[in-house]
Every structure is written in structure tokens, then in C-alpha cells.
Scaffold this motif. Structure first.
Motif, PDB file in Angstrom:
ATOM      1  N   SER A 148      -0.782  -4.923  -0.197  1.00  0.00           N
ATOM      2  CA  SER A 148      -1.595  -4.517  -0.978  1.00  0.00           C
ATOM      3  C   SER A 148      -1.613  -5.439  -2.350  1.00  0.00           C
ATOM      4  N   ALA A 149      -2.778  -5.413  -3.010  1.00  0.00           N
ATOM      5  CA  ALA A 149      -3.083  -6.188  -4.349  1.00  0.00           C
ATOM      6  C   ALA A 149      -3.984  -5.449  -4.999  1.00  0.00           C
ATOM      7  N   ASN A 150      -3.873  -5.846  -6.302  1.00  0.00           N
ATOM      8  CA  ASN A 150      -4.677  -4.909  -7.317  1.00  0.00           C
ATOM      9  C   ASN A 150      -5.883  -5.944  -7.618  1.00  0.00           C
ATOM     10  N   GLY A 151      -6.930  -5.437  -8.183  1.00  0.00           N
ATOM     11  CA  GLY A 151      -8.269  -6.170  -8.477  1.00  0.00           C
ATOM     12  C   GLY A 151      -8.131  -7.542  -9.191  1.00  0.00           C
ATOM     13  N   ASN A 152      -6.902  -7.738  -9.796  1.00  0.00           N
ATOM     14  CA  ASN A 152      -6.552  -8.872 -10.685  1.00  0.00           C
ATOM     15  C   ASN A 152      -5.765  -9.943  -9.570  1.00  0.00           C
ATOM     16  N   LYS A 153      -5.889  -9.708  -8.353  1.00  0.00           N
ATOM     17  CA  LYS A 153      -5.351 -10.493  -7.387  1.00  0.00           C
ATOM     18  C   LYS A 153      -3.782 -10.672  -7.528  1.00  0.00           C
ATOM     19  N   LYS A 154      -3.188  -9.557  -7.760  1.00  0.00           N
ATOM     20  CA  LYS A 154      -1.759  -9.481  -7.787  1.00  0.00           C
ATOM     21  C   LYS A 154      -1.253  -8.866  -6.847  1.00  0.00           C
ATOM     22  N   ILE A 155      -0.447  -9.440  -6.018  1.00  0.00           N
ATOM     23  CA  ILE A 155       0.280  -8.831  -4.860  1.00  0.00           C
ATOM     24  C   ILE A 155       1.280  -7.508  -5.327  1.00  0.00           C
ATOM     25  N   ILE A 156       0.903  -6.408  -4.823  1.00  0.00           N
ATOM     26  CA  ILE A 156       1.736  -5.319  -5.331  1.00  0.00           C
ATOM     27  C   ILE A 156       2.724  -4.484  -4.341  1.00  0.00           C
ATOM     28  N   SER A 157       2.495  -4.698  -3.037  1.00  0.00           N
ATOM     29  CA  SER A 157       3.214  -4.349  -2.178  1.00  0.00           C
ATOM     30  C   SER A 157       3.096  -5.045  -0.771  1.00  0.00           C
ATOM     31  N   ALA A 167     -13.727  -7.715 -21.526  1.00  0.00           N
ATOM     32  CA  ALA A 167     -12.863  -8.420 -20.401  1.00  0.00           C
ATOM     33  C   ALA A 167     -11.395  -7.770 -20.328  1.00  0.00           C
ATOM     34  N   GLY A 168     -11.079  -7.194 -21.553  1.00  0.00           N
ATOM     35  CA  GLY A 168      -9.855  -6.395 -21.457  1.00  0.00           C
ATOM     36  C   GLY A 168     -10.015  -5.294 -20.699  1.00  0.00           C
ATOM     37  N   GLU A 169     -11.196  -4.401 -20.845  1.00  0.00           N
ATOM     38  CA  GLU A 169     -11.532  -3.126 -20.181  1.00  0.00           C
ATOM     39  C   GLU A 169     -11.551  -3.488 -18.841  1.00  0.00           C
ATOM     40  N   VAL A 170     -12.157  -4.536 -18.338  1.00  0.00           N
ATOM     41  CA  VAL A 170     -12.387  -4.800 -17.200  1.00  0.00           C
ATOM     42  C   VAL A 170     -10.950  -5.225 -16.416  1.00  0.00           C
ATOM     43  N   LYS A 171     -10.220  -5.817 -17.037  1.00  0.00           N
ATOM     44  CA  LYS A 171      -8.854  -6.292 -16.616  1.00  0.00           C
ATOM     45  C   LYS A 171      -8.086  -4.859 -16.227  1.00  0.00           C
ATOM     46  N   GLN A 172      -8.048  -3.946 -17.110  1.00  0.00           N
ATOM     47  CA  GLN A 172      -7.387  -2.567 -17.064  1.00  0.00           C
ATOM     48  C   GLN A 172      -7.954  -1.840 -15.809  1.00  0.00           C
ATOM     49  N   ARG A 173      -9.241  -1.897 -15.459  1.00  0.00           N
ATOM     50  CA  ARG A 173      -9.947  -1.375 -14.327  1.00  0.00           C
ATOM     51  C   ARG A 173      -9.517  -2.037 -13.231  1.00  0.00           C
ATOM     52  N   LEU A 174      -9.424  -3.456 -13.262  1.00  0.00           N
ATOM     53  CA  LEU A 174      -9.007  -4.199 -11.974  1.00  0.00           C
ATOM     54  C   LEU A 174      -7.540  -3.794 -11.758  1.00  0.00           C
ATOM     55  N   ASP A 175      -6.613  -3.710 -12.771  1.00  0.00           N
ATOM     56  CA  ASP A 175      -5.241  -3.288 -12.632  1.00  0.00           C
ATOM     57  C   ASP A 175      -5.163  -1.979 -11.718  1.00  0.00           C
ATOM     58  N   ALA A 176      -6.033  -1.199 -11.875  1.00  0.00           N
ATOM     59  CA  ALA A 176      -6.097   0.257 -11.323  1.00  0.00           C
ATOM     60  C   ALA A 176      -6.674   0.313  -9.814  1.00  0.00           C
ATOM     61  N   ILE A 177      -7.360  -0.935  -9.329  1.00  0.00           N
ATOM     62  CA  ILE A 177      -7.887  -0.658  -8.177  1.00  0.00           C
ATOM     63  C   ILE A 177      -6.844  -1.636  -7.113  1.00  0.00           C
ATOM     64  N   THR A 178      -6.794  -0.834  -6.148  1.00  0.00           N
ATOM     65  CA  THR A 178      -5.864  -1.400  -5.007  1.00  0.00           C
ATOM     66  C   THR A 178      -6.545  -1.591  -3.866  1.00  0.00           C
ATOM     67  N   VAL A 179      -6.625  -2.818  -3.079  1.00  0.00           N
ATOM     68  CA  VAL A 179      -7.026  -3.075  -1.753  1.00  0.00           C
ATOM     69  C   VAL A 179      -5.900  -3.446  -0.842  1.00  0.00           C
ATOM     70  N   THR A 180      -6.086  -3.382   0.456  1.00  0.00           N
ATOM     71  CA  THR A 180      -5.117  -3.709   1.233  1.00  0.00           C
ATOM     72  C   THR A 180      -5.656  -4.576   2.388  1.00  0.00           C
ATOM     73  N   LYS A 207      -6.287 -11.362   3.682  1.00  0.00           N
ATOM     74  CA  LYS A 207      -7.263 -10.495   3.635  1.00  0.00           C
ATOM     75  C   LYS A 207      -7.134  -9.597   2.273  1.00  0.00           C
ATOM     76  N   ALA A 208      -5.956  -9.427   1.885  1.00  0.00           N
ATOM     77  CA  ALA A 208      -5.936  -8.525   0.778  1.00  0.00           C
ATOM     78  C   ALA A 208      -6.589  -9.212  -0.420  1.00  0.00           C
ATOM     79  N   LEU A 209      -5.792 -10.616  -0.541  1.00  0.00           N
ATOM     80  CA  LEU A 209      -6.552 -11.453  -1.494  1.00  0.00           C
ATOM     81  C   LEU A 209      -8.068 -11.669  -1.624  1.00  0.00           C
ATOM     82  N   GLU A 210      -8.568 -11.765  -0.430  1.00  0.00           N
ATOM     83  CA  GLU A 210     -10.107 -11.857  -0.437  1.00  0.00           C
ATOM     84  C   GLU A 210     -10.609 -10.796  -0.825  1.00  0.00           C
ATOM     85  N   GLN A 211     -10.244  -9.545  -0.376  1.00  0.00           N
ATOM     86  CA  GLN A 211     -10.738  -8.204  -0.776  1.00  0.00           C
ATOM     87  C   GLN A 211     -10.488  -8.335  -2.467  1.00  0.00           C
ATOM     88  N   ALA A 212      -9.403  -8.512  -2.908  1.00  0.00           N
ATOM     89  CA  ALA A 212      -9.431  -8.639  -4.325  1.00  0.00           C
ATOM     90  C   ALA A 212     -10.500  -9.405  -5.047  1.00  0.00           C
TER      91      ALA A 212
END
Length: 104
Positions: free
Chosen positions: A36-45, A12-25, A71-76
Motif C-alpha cells: 500500500s502507498a499513499n497518493g504522495n507515492k510513499k509506501i505505507i505498508s 499545493a499544501g491542501e493537495v498534499k494533505q489530500r494525497l496523504d489520506a488516499i491509499t492505493v494498493t 503496481k502500487a506506485l503506478e496507481q499512486a
């Protein structure tokens, strides 16, 4: 049993790290509003084109921002679910054939 729990926590920790590195817009108004948000559904910009700031009133700008954020959160969420499903599949490997019991 305890080893399985530790393994699950590690995965789960590894998945969280991967999701932090994924960006959707998510965008609105042809990309003039972009979120833009990351895969953990946090808005980054958030980016708003100066042209739309000058042309739109406050309510229009808020609406465009909501569209782009959603849209960003749906993709995330989609990326998040896919990563979690892959982790579950990897850990349990189809439950030893039990997956076919339910009409797979």
C-alpha cells in the motif's frame, strides 16, 4: 502577483494533505503479496502471506514484491497526477479560453 503565489502554495499544501489520506494498493500472486502507498507515492505498508513465504524461494519473493510495489506506485502516480490536474484546472480555469488554441 504575490497573492497568487501564496494561493498556489496554499492549494499545493491542501493537495498534499489530500494525497496523504488516499491509499492505493498493488498486489501480486492473487493478493498474497500486497503493498500500500499513499497518493504522495510513499509506501505505507507491505503484507506478505505466510503461505507464500513458505512456498517461494528468495528470488520469487523478491520478484513478487517488485511487482506489487510497482503496481502500487503506478496507481499512486495516477492519483497524484489527477489531483494536480484538478488543482491546476481550479486555479487557472482553462486559462480563459486559451486551452482551445491547441486543438482541445
Amino acid at each position: 502577483m504575490f497573492d497568487k503565489i501564496l494561493e498556489a502554495q496554499q492549494k499545493a499544501g491542501e493537495v498534499k494533505q489530500r494525497l496523504d489520506a488516499i491509499t492505493v494498493t498493488g498486489t501480486a500472486e492473487g493478493g498474497k503479496v500486497s503493498v500500500s502507498a499513499n497518493g504522495n507515492k510513499k509506501i505505507i505498508s507491505i503484507s506478505i502471506d505466510e503461505e507464500i513465504v513458505q512456498e517461494a524461494d528468495k528470488e520469487q519473493l523478491e520478484d513478487l514484491l517488485l511487482i506489487a510495489v510497482n503496481k502500487a506506485l503506478e496507481q499512486a502516480e495516477n492519483v497524484n497526477q489527477a489531483e494536480m490536474a484538478a488543482m491546476t484546472q481550479q486555479m487557472f480555469g482553462g486559462l480563459g479560453g486559451l486551452g482551445g488554441m491547441f486543438g482541445k
